[in-house]
Write a protein that holds these residues in place. Structure first.
Motif, PDB file in Angstrom:
ATOM      1  N   VAL A 291      -6.727   5.358 -11.303  1.00  0.00           N
ATOM      2  CA  VAL A 291      -6.562   3.693 -10.814  1.00  0.00           C
ATOM      3  C   VAL A 291      -7.753   3.735  -9.910  1.00  0.00           C
ATOM      4  CG1 VAL A 291      -5.251   2.065  -9.827  1.00  0.00           C
ATOM      5  CG2 VAL A 291      -4.049   3.781 -11.030  1.00  0.00           C
ATOM      6  N   LYS A 292      -8.728   2.819 -10.284  1.00  0.00           N
ATOM      7  CA  LYS A 292      -9.727   2.282  -8.988  1.00  0.00           C
ATOM      8  C   LYS A 292      -9.326   1.652  -8.087  1.00  0.00           C
ATOM      9  CE  LYS A 292     -12.817   4.454 -11.666  1.00  0.00           C
ATOM     10  NZ  LYS A 292     -13.545   5.663 -11.314  1.00  0.00           N
ATOM     11  N   THR A 293      -9.998   2.128  -7.030  1.00  0.00           N
ATOM     12  CA  THR A 293      -9.475   1.545  -5.643  1.00  0.00           C
ATOM     13  C   THR A 293      -9.870   0.129  -5.535  1.00  0.00           C
ATOM     14  OG1 THR A 293      -9.818   3.572  -4.642  1.00  0.00           O
ATOM     15  CG2 THR A 293      -9.573   1.680  -2.952  1.00  0.00           C
ATOM     16  N   TYR A 294     -11.156  -0.284  -5.880  1.00  0.00           N
ATOM     17  CA  TYR A 294     -11.742  -1.742  -5.865  1.00  0.00           C
ATOM     18  C   TYR A 294     -10.643  -2.504  -6.884  1.00  0.00           C
ATOM     19  CZ  TYR A 294     -14.309  -0.780 -10.186  1.00  0.00           C
ATOM     20  OH  TYR A 294     -14.562  -0.369 -11.440  1.00  0.00           O
ATOM     21  N   GLU A 295     -10.365  -2.174  -7.878  1.00  0.00           N
ATOM     22  CA  GLU A 295      -9.451  -2.959  -8.556  1.00  0.00           C
ATOM     23  C   GLU A 295      -8.112  -3.149  -8.032  1.00  0.00           C
ATOM     24  OE1 GLU A 295      -9.070  -0.573 -12.276  1.00  0.00           O
ATOM     25  OE2 GLU A 295     -11.069  -1.134 -13.065  1.00  0.00           O
ATOM     26  N   LEU A 296      -7.586  -2.270  -7.234  1.00  0.00           N
ATOM     27  CA  LEU A 296      -6.395  -2.372  -6.657  1.00  0.00           C
ATOM     28  C   LEU A 296      -6.290  -3.585  -5.631  1.00  0.00           C
ATOM     29  CD1 LEU A 296      -5.052   1.279  -6.602  1.00  0.00           C
ATOM     30  CD2 LEU A 296      -4.095  -0.251  -7.760  1.00  0.00           C
ATOM     31  N   ARG A 297      -7.400  -3.460  -4.827  1.00  0.00           N
ATOM     32  CA  ARG A 297      -7.589  -4.466  -3.589  1.00  0.00           C
ATOM     33  C   ARG A 297      -7.583  -5.906  -4.051  1.00  0.00           C
ATOM     34  NH1 ARG A 297      -8.622  -1.125   0.601  1.00  0.00           N
ATOM     35  NH2 ARG A 297     -10.208   0.697   0.142  1.00  0.00           N
ATOM     36  N   THR A 298      -7.924  -6.062  -5.229  1.00  0.00           N
ATOM     37  CA  THR A 298      -7.666  -7.592  -5.762  1.00  0.00           C
ATOM     38  C   THR A 298      -6.386  -8.013  -6.236  1.00  0.00           C
ATOM     39  OG1 THR A 298      -8.255  -6.799  -8.031  1.00  0.00           O
ATOM     40  CG2 THR A 298     -10.190  -7.082  -7.046  1.00  0.00           C
ATOM     41  N   LYS A 299      -5.503  -7.139  -6.403  1.00  0.00           N
ATOM     42  CA  LYS A 299      -4.282  -7.199  -7.048  1.00  0.00           C
ATOM     43  C   LYS A 299      -3.174  -7.677  -5.549  1.00  0.00           C
ATOM     44  CE  LYS A 299      -4.021  -4.357 -10.927  1.00  0.00           C
ATOM     45  NZ  LYS A 299      -3.423  -3.362 -11.328  1.00  0.00           N
ATOM     46  N   ASP A 300      -2.238  -8.433  -5.752  1.00  0.00           N
ATOM     47  CA  ASP A 300      -1.425  -8.959  -4.603  1.00  0.00           C
ATOM     48  C   ASP A 300      -0.419  -7.659  -4.570  1.00  0.00           C
ATOM     49  OD1 ASP A 300       0.083  -9.625  -7.371  1.00  0.00           O
ATOM     50  OD2 ASP A 300       1.340 -11.027  -5.969  1.00  0.00           O
ATOM     51  N   GLU A 301       0.619  -7.930  -3.546  1.00  0.00           N
ATOM     52  CA  GLU A 301       1.695  -6.902  -3.193  1.00  0.00           C
ATOM     53  C   GLU A 301       2.525  -6.646  -4.126  1.00  0.00           C
ATOM     54  OE1 GLU A 301       4.218  -5.226   0.358  1.00  0.00           O
ATOM     55  OE2 GLU A 301       2.676  -7.012   0.952  1.00  0.00           O
ATOM     56  N   LYS A 302       2.743  -7.778  -4.844  1.00  0.00           N
ATOM     57  CA  LYS A 302       3.978  -7.795  -5.788  1.00  0.00           C
ATOM     58  C   LYS A 302       3.497  -6.848  -6.923  1.00  0.00           C
ATOM     59  CE  LYS A 302       7.529 -11.024  -6.960  1.00  0.00           C
ATOM     60  NZ  LYS A 302       7.710 -12.238  -7.131  1.00  0.00           N
ATOM     61  N   ALA A 303       2.269  -7.054  -7.235  1.00  0.00           N
ATOM     62  CA  ALA A 303       1.847  -6.240  -8.619  1.00  0.00           C
ATOM     63  C   ALA A 303       1.612  -4.737  -8.208  1.00  0.00           C
ATOM     64  CB  ALA A 303       0.478  -6.873  -8.943  1.00  0.00           C
ATOM     65  N   LEU A 304       1.017  -4.495  -6.956  1.00  0.00           N
ATOM     66  CA  LEU A 304       0.790  -3.187  -6.439  1.00  0.00           C
ATOM     67  C   LEU A 304       2.468  -2.388  -6.421  1.00  0.00           C
ATOM     68  CD1 LEU A 304      -1.632  -3.552  -3.557  1.00  0.00           C
ATOM     69  CD2 LEU A 304      -1.873  -2.772  -5.747  1.00  0.00           C
ATOM     70  N   VAL A 305       3.339  -3.038  -5.769  1.00  0.00           N
ATOM     71  CA  VAL A 305       4.553  -2.462  -5.969  1.00  0.00           C
ATOM     72  C   VAL A 305       5.171  -1.973  -7.313  1.00  0.00           C
ATOM     73  CG1 VAL A 305       7.080  -2.802  -4.955  1.00  0.00           C
ATOM     74  CG2 VAL A 305       5.249  -3.302  -3.644  1.00  0.00           C
ATOM     75  N   GLU A 306       5.022  -2.845  -8.284  1.00  0.00           N
ATOM     76  CA  GLU A 306       5.167  -2.830  -9.580  1.00  0.00           C
ATOM     77  C   GLU A 306       4.747  -1.563 -10.185  1.00  0.00           C
ATOM     78  OE1 GLU A 306       5.005  -6.086 -12.256  1.00  0.00           O
ATOM     79  OE2 GLU A 306       5.971  -7.582 -10.910  1.00  0.00           O
ATOM     80  N   GLU A 307       3.426  -1.415  -9.912  1.00  0.00           N
ATOM     81  CA  GLU A 307       2.547  -0.290 -10.441  1.00  0.00           C
ATOM     82  C   GLU A 307       3.068   0.869  -9.860  1.00  0.00           C
ATOM     83  OE1 GLU A 307      -2.056   0.731 -11.546  1.00  0.00           O
ATOM     84  OE2 GLU A 307      -1.350  -1.264 -10.961  1.00  0.00           O
ATOM     85  N   LEU A 308       3.394   0.944  -8.730  1.00  0.00           N
ATOM     86  CA  LEU A 308       3.783   2.128  -7.958  1.00  0.00           C
ATOM     87  C   LEU A 308       5.235   2.657  -8.491  1.00  0.00           C
ATOM     88  CD1 LEU A 308       3.483   4.025  -5.340  1.00  0.00           C
ATOM     89  CD2 LEU A 308       5.035   2.372  -4.324  1.00  0.00           C
ATOM     90  N   GLY A 309       6.103   1.602  -8.907  1.00  0.00           N
ATOM     91  CA  GLY A 309       7.304   1.885  -9.577  1.00  0.00           C
ATOM     92  C   GLY A 309       6.833   2.845 -11.087  1.00  0.00           C
ATOM     93  N   LYS A 310       5.987   2.136 -11.699  1.00  0.00           N
ATOM     94  CA  LYS A 310       5.666   2.915 -13.114  1.00  0.00           C
ATOM     95  C   LYS A 310       4.981   4.242 -12.894  1.00  0.00           C
ATOM     96  CE  LYS A 310       4.434  -1.687 -15.053  1.00  0.00           C
ATOM     97  NZ  LYS A 310       3.455  -2.434 -15.720  1.00  0.00           N
ATOM     98  N   LEU A 311       4.164   4.370 -11.807  1.00  0.00           N
ATOM     99  CA  LEU A 311       3.574   5.535 -11.677  1.00  0.00           C
ATOM    100  C   LEU A 311       4.645   6.648 -11.191  1.00  0.00           C
ATOM    101  CD1 LEU A 311       0.298   4.492  -9.885  1.00  0.00           C
ATOM    102  CD2 LEU A 311       0.293   5.556 -11.996  1.00  0.00           C
ATOM    103  N   LYS A 312       5.555   6.177 -10.348  1.00  0.00           N
ATOM    104  CA  LYS A 312       6.516   7.371  -9.828  1.00  0.00           C
ATOM    105  C   LYS A 312       7.506   7.735 -11.090  1.00  0.00           C
ATOM    106  CE  LYS A 312       7.123   6.208  -5.209  1.00  0.00           C
ATOM    107  NZ  LYS A 312       8.017   5.715  -3.972  1.00  0.00           N
ATOM    108  N   ALA A 313       7.673   6.770 -12.071  1.00  0.00           N
ATOM    109  CA  ALA A 313       8.584   6.938 -13.270  1.00  0.00           C
ATOM    110  C   ALA A 313       7.724   7.715 -14.000  1.00  0.00           C
ATOM    111  CB  ALA A 313       8.846   5.871 -14.071  1.00  0.00           C
ATOM    112  N   GLU A 314       6.492   7.824 -14.292  1.00  0.00           N
ATOM    113  CA  GLU A 314       5.530   8.472 -15.154  1.00  0.00           C
ATOM    114  C   GLU A 314       5.504   9.982 -14.298  1.00  0.00           C
ATOM    115  OE1 GLU A 314       1.066   8.453 -16.930  1.00  0.00           O
ATOM    116  OE2 GLU A 314       2.028   6.460 -15.891  1.00  0.00           O
ATOM    117  N   LEU A 315       5.312  10.098 -13.162  1.00  0.00           N
ATOM    118  CA  LEU A 315       5.434  11.103 -12.466  1.00  0.00           C
ATOM    119  C   LEU A 315       6.618  12.205 -12.635  1.00  0.00           C
ATOM    120  CD1 LEU A 315       4.161  13.264 -10.522  1.00  0.00           C
ATOM    121  CD2 LEU A 315       4.983  12.074  -8.547  1.00  0.00           C
TER     122      LEU A 315
END
Length: 129
Positions: A2-26
């Motif tokens: 994941v690129k940092t500059y792409e993450l900064r453009t997203k809102d917090e809700k989308a970031l939390v969703e993506e965090l859940g996906k990454l944790k499940a993948e881990l």
């Protein structure tokens, strides 16, 4: 990755969703590491996932801190984590009020015996040894 500059453009809700996906993948990758024979690929994948999760959490914290600082910008008091830290010595230093306070005994001494003012004449005489 994941690129940092792409993450900064997203809102917090989308970031939390993506965090859940990454944790499940881990979690899947960790289970796969134990059961599968291809441990080399899984180990590198786990490392990348952990770094992505850390990057995502960092950006979420940054966004939350920015929101808090904007909320308390014009307020008289700020939360402890938003205040200027300074040095340990400066935090423990007495305030001006505490420094200038006098005990009752000292106050009485000053009132009874005020500072005396003397006007001394300058002597222009030469002092001989």
């Amino acid at each position: 990755m994941v690129k940092t500059y792409e993450l900064r453009t997203k809102d917090e809700k989308a970031l939390v969703e993506e965090l859940g996906k990454l944790k499940a993948e881990l979690a899947k990758a960790r289970i796969g590491k134990v059961s599968a024979a291809a441990t080399q690929v899984k180990a590198s994948k786990i490392r990348v996932l952990r770094k992505d999760i850390a990057r995502l959490l960092t950006i979420i914290n940054e966004k939350r801190r920015d929101a808090a600082s904007q909320a308390f910008k014009k307020k008289k008091y700020k939360p402890i984590d938003q205040r200027v830290k300074g040095t340990r010595a400066s935090r423990r230093k007495l305030t001006i009020y505490e420094r200038t306070r006098k005990t009752l005994k000292e106050q009485k001494k000053r009132n009874c015996n005020p500072l005396r003012k003397f006007a001394l004449e300058a002597q222009n005489k030469a002092i001989l040894p």
